[in-house]
Design a protein around this motif. Structure first.
Motif, mmCIF file in Angstrom:
data_model
loop_
_atom_site.group_PDB
_atom_site.id
_atom_site.type_symbol
_atom_site.label_atom_id
_atom_site.label_comp_id
_atom_site.label_asym_id
_atom_site.label_seq_id
_atom_site.Cartn_x
_atom_site.Cartn_y
_atom_site.Cartn_z
ATOM 1 N N SER A 1 64.121 91.227 -0.301
ATOM 2 C CA SER A 1 65.329 91.487 -1.084
ATOM 3 C C SER A 1 66.535 91.437 -0.158
ATOM 4 C CB SER A 1 65.262 92.850 -1.790
ATOM 5 O OG SER A 1 65.242 93.908 -0.855
ATOM 6 N N PHE A 2 67.707 91.245 -0.756
ATOM 7 C CA PHE A 2 68.916 91.182 0.052
ATOM 8 C C PHE A 2 70.127 91.526 -0.785
ATOM 9 C CE2 PHE A 2 68.505 86.985 -1.824
ATOM 10 C CZ PHE A 2 69.795 86.713 -2.258
ATOM 11 N N SER A 3 71.194 91.905 -0.092
ATOM 12 C CA SER A 3 72.492 92.141 -0.704
ATOM 13 C C SER A 3 73.541 91.579 0.239
ATOM 14 C CB SER A 3 72.726 93.635 -0.941
ATOM 15 O OG SER A 3 74.037 93.882 -1.431
ATOM 16 N N ALA A 4 74.438 90.727 -0.277
ATOM 17 C CA ALA A 4 75.402 90.045 0.576
ATOM 18 C C ALA A 4 76.800 90.175 -0.003
ATOM 19 C CB ALA A 4 75.030 88.570 0.728
ATOM 20 N N PRO B 1 83.898 83.448 -10.378
ATOM 21 C CA PRO B 1 83.615 82.008 -10.276
ATOM 22 C C PRO B 1 83.316 81.485 -8.873
ATOM 23 C CG PRO B 1 85.971 82.344 -10.332
ATOM 24 C CD PRO B 1 85.356 83.714 -10.428
ATOM 25 N N SER B 2 83.156 82.360 -7.859
ATOM 26 C CA SER B 2 82.948 81.861 -6.495
ATOM 27 C C SER B 2 81.590 81.179 -6.334
ATOM 28 C CB SER B 2 83.049 83.023 -5.501
ATOM 29 O OG SER B 2 81.929 83.875 -5.625
ATOM 30 N N ARG B 3 80.612 81.512 -7.189
ATOM 31 C CA ARG B 3 79.255 80.956 -7.151
ATOM 32 C C ARG B 3 78.473 81.400 -5.919
ATOM 33 N NH1 ARG B 3 79.276 75.087 -10.022
ATOM 34 N NH2 ARG B 3 81.122 75.352 -11.323
ATOM 35 N N GLU B 4 78.951 82.404 -5.216
ATOM 36 C CA GLU B 4 78.227 82.894 -4.047
ATOM 37 C C GLU B 4 77.123 83.851 -4.479
ATOM 38 O OE1 GLU B 4 81.002 84.523 -1.260
ATOM 39 O OE2 GLU B 4 81.285 82.564 -0.324
ATOM 40 N N VAL B 5 75.968 83.710 -3.863
ATOM 41 C CA VAL B 5 74.842 84.593 -4.159
ATOM 42 C C VAL B 5 75.110 85.940 -3.506
ATOM 43 C CG1 VAL B 5 72.358 84.915 -3.952
ATOM 44 C CG2 VAL B 5 73.291 82.615 -4.236
ATOM 45 N N SER B 6 75.104 87.006 -4.318
ATOM 46 C CA SER B 6 75.446 88.334 -3.803
ATOM 47 C C SER B 6 74.245 89.251 -3.643
ATOM 48 C CB SER B 6 76.478 89.007 -4.713
ATOM 49 O OG SER B 6 75.976 89.136 -6.030
ATOM 50 N N SER B 7 73.150 88.990 -4.329
ATOM 51 C CA SER B 7 71.960 89.827 -4.160
ATOM 52 C C SER B 7 70.760 89.092 -4.727
ATOM 53 C CB SER B 7 72.133 91.188 -4.862
ATOM 54 O OG SER B 7 72.245 91.034 -6.261
ATOM 55 N N GLY B 8 69.596 89.577 -4.369
ATOM 56 C CA GLY B 8 68.388 88.943 -4.874
ATOM 57 C C GLY B 8 67.156 89.764 -4.559
ATOM 58 N N MET C 1 84.858 96.197 8.384
ATOM 59 C CA MET C 1 85.335 95.191 7.445
ATOM 60 C C MET C 1 84.445 95.156 6.187
ATOM 61 S SD MET C 1 88.082 93.690 8.623
ATOM 62 C CE MET C 1 88.630 95.347 9.102
ATOM 63 N N PRO C 2 84.940 94.567 5.098
ATOM 64 C CA PRO C 2 84.153 94.550 3.856
ATOM 65 C C PRO C 2 82.952 93.610 3.885
ATOM 66 C CG PRO C 2 86.237 93.397 3.548
ATOM 67 C CD PRO C 2 86.320 94.079 4.880
ATOM 68 N N MET C 3 82.915 92.661 4.812
ATOM 69 C CA MET C 3 81.763 91.777 4.904
ATOM 70 C C MET C 3 80.491 92.588 5.166
ATOM 71 S SD MET C 3 79.965 91.122 7.895
ATOM 72 C CE MET C 3 78.573 90.102 8.317
ATOM 73 N N ARG C 4 79.377 92.171 4.536
ATOM 74 C CA ARG C 4 78.123 92.871 4.774
ATOM 75 C C ARG C 4 76.952 91.973 4.400
ATOM 76 N NH1 ARG C 4 77.711 97.935 1.032
ATOM 77 N NH2 ARG C 4 75.632 97.988 1.934
ATOM 78 N N LEU C 5 75.827 92.210 5.045
ATOM 79 C CA LEU C 5 74.568 91.568 4.677
ATOM 80 C C LEU C 5 73.439 92.536 4.977
ATOM 81 C CD1 LEU C 5 72.933 89.109 3.724
ATOM 82 C CD2 LEU C 5 72.848 88.340 6.098
ATOM 83 N N ASP C 6 72.646 92.852 3.971
ATOM 84 C CA ASP C 6 71.492 93.733 4.105
ATOM 85 C C ASP C 6 70.250 92.963 3.675
ATOM 86 O OD1 ASP C 6 73.290 95.715 4.739
ATOM 87 O OD2 ASP C 6 73.302 96.603 2.746
ATOM 88 N N LEU C 7 69.227 92.976 4.517
ATOM 89 C CA LEU C 7 67.966 92.307 4.205
ATOM 90 C C LEU C 7 66.820 93.297 4.365
ATOM 91 C CD1 LEU C 7 68.372 89.041 6.350
ATOM 92 C CD2 LEU C 7 69.099 89.387 3.990
ATOM 93 N N VAL C 8 65.886 93.303 3.435
ATOM 94 C CA VAL C 8 64.644 94.057 3.584
ATOM 95 C C VAL C 8 63.547 93.063 3.952
ATOM 96 C CG1 VAL C 8 62.911 95.481 2.448
ATOM 97 C CG2 VAL C 8 65.340 95.855 1.974
#
Length: 449
Positions: free
Chosen positions: A345-348, A255-262, A329-336
């Motif tokens: 594309s991305f994964s967050a 339920p966090s509503r955070e966008v995790s990938s696209g 740390m578990p935080m991450r952000l990957d962008l193509v």
């Protein structure tokens, strides 16, 4: 798909009107000349114009061909949804007018089924459509066609229809012949994927509203959401709200509503004369995107740029990672980033740094514990990893490769950060950095990092 197309593309309605205008007059005169109902001929022309415009109008000229067709397990649930009912309703007038026009409901039903199948295959094979091949659409179209044929047959009975004659044979020829042609085209070319869209996984009002808001933030205020599906999480993991639009796809954690990938588009081909994307330009484009959508990723983190895709690709992968006292740390952000400097594309993953104990197992001891016969430890990393209950642990991640493919690493500390699946035969081992016990078994690096 049809619902999003009708809401988001007013030019689609105009296209249908133009097609009808171009076919109505010939249909009228053809009906009068060959003894058919001229009104039914014009109605059939208009209904088919709407079907073709609504299903074949290109929604995303930059989208590649999907080459995939989804087979839905829950045929009833897919049919009774809003999208299914709209797809069924679209074929009712076409089947009705064609039945009144030809006085042959069974062949008309078979022809509508073949037409729907041809439309789905075209949507999967033709680039620039921005559409998806889905068995649920075919089922809904056929259901609507059957309803329209039944209505047309009842109308003909009131008006005094003539004998149906050889309908069964003609129906068989259309169904078998058309089905064979579609199978010959689709089976070798498409990947068929089984999916489950049962009632339990349908998005509720809050999830649909969150999906619409996310689509507007990433694709623009006029973007129409064509499908929202919810998948409950398990073992302490969040649920997933999957969002499909004509411009691309997104996934929200719930339920966090955070966008995790696209997926925001495809990596464009590099036209002649355009300079290759530099690491600096990729980082600048990625930073602008992150500042807009994921500002948390730019705080207390470091960035790295890698080549993305195959050897001929000019795209770049931009990563942000955070380390506290040397622990990943578990935080991450990957962008193509494509060579046009657009993020495709991305994964967050937005996770605050968890509180962790000090390591009791040294790097050298971890290498000794991870070593397997015939394998060599090629890299290691201290990181935070969650167990099945969501509790964070301090772990060693060590990569192993066959001894003949990689030389041993004699460095006492962690080597290059492990990136699972970098080579043939490579494996990953997780060890609890406090107890030295295996953590979650070995295997390839999973989604936790």
């Amino acid at each position: 798909m049809i619902e999003a197309a009708l809401r988001g593309n007013q030019s689609l309605v105009l296209t249908a009107a133009v097609l009808w205008a171009l076919t109505a007059v010939p249909a009228w005169f053809a009906g009068r000349r060959y003894g058919f109902s001229a009104v039914a001929a014009v109605g059939a022309a208009g209904a088919l114009s709407l079907v073709l415009a609504a299903t074949l109008y290109p929604l995303s000229p930059q989208a590649p061909a999907s080459m995939t067709c989804t087979l839905q397990r829950d045929a009833v649930g897919a049919l009774l949804g809003d999208q299914g009912l709209l797809n069924a309703a679209m074929f009712v007038p076409a089947a009705f007018f064609l039945t009144v026009l030809t006085r042959r409901p069974l062949p008309v039903a078979a022809a509508c089924a073949v037409l729907s199948g041809a439309i789905e295959v075209t949507q999967a094979l033709v680039s620039g459509m921005g559409r998806a091949c889905d068995s649920a659409d075919l089922e809904a179209n056929v259901a609507g066609a059957l309803l329209g044929c039944l209505a047309g047959r009842l109308w003909l009975r009131r008006a005094g229809s003539r004998a149906l004659g050889r309908e069964i044979r003609l129906t068989s020829v259309i169904a078998v012949g058309g089905g064979a042609v579609l199978a010959a085209v689709a089976v070798p070319a498409l990947l068929f994927v089984v999916a489950d869209v049962s009632d339990g996984h349908r998005a509720d009002g809050a999830q649909t509203a969150a999906a619409t808001d996310a689509a507007h933030r990433f694709f623009g205020a006029g973007t129409a959401v064509r499908r929202v599906q919810f998948s409950p999480g398990g073992s302490g993991r969040p649920g997933r709200v999957e969002i499909a639009t004509a411009a691309g796809n997104l996934v929200l954690d719930w339920p966090s509503r955070e966008v995790s990938s696209g997926v925001l588009g495809s990596v464009p081909e590099q036209p002649g004369g355009r300079p290759q994307l530099s690491q600096e330009a990729a980082l600048a484009a990625g930073t602008d995107f992150a500042r807009t959508h994921f500002p948390w990723a730019l705080s207390d983190s470091s960035s790295t740029v890698y080549p993305a895709g195959g050897p001929d690709s000019t795209a770049k992968l931009v990563q942000w990672r955070s380390r506290v006292d040397g622990v990943l740390m578990p935080m991450r952000l990957d962008l193509v980033v494509g060579d046009d400097r657009r993020v495709v594309s991305f994964s967050a993953r937005h996770v605050p740094p968890p509180a962790l104990p000090k390591p009791a197992v040294s790097a050298e001891r971890a290498r000794q514990l991870a070593t397997r016969p015939g394998m060599t430890v090629t890299g290691g990393e201290l990181l935070a990893k969650a167990d099945e209950r969501g509790t964070w642990h301090l772990c060693w991640l060590l990569t192993l490769a066959p001894a003949g493919l990689a030389g041993p690493s004699n460095a006492p500390g962690p080597a290059q950060p492990a990136r699972g699946g970098d080579g043939p035969g490579q494996a990953v081992v997780f060890l609890d950095a406090v107890t030295g016990e295996p953590f979650g078994g070995g295997g390839l690096l999973d989604a936790d990092h």
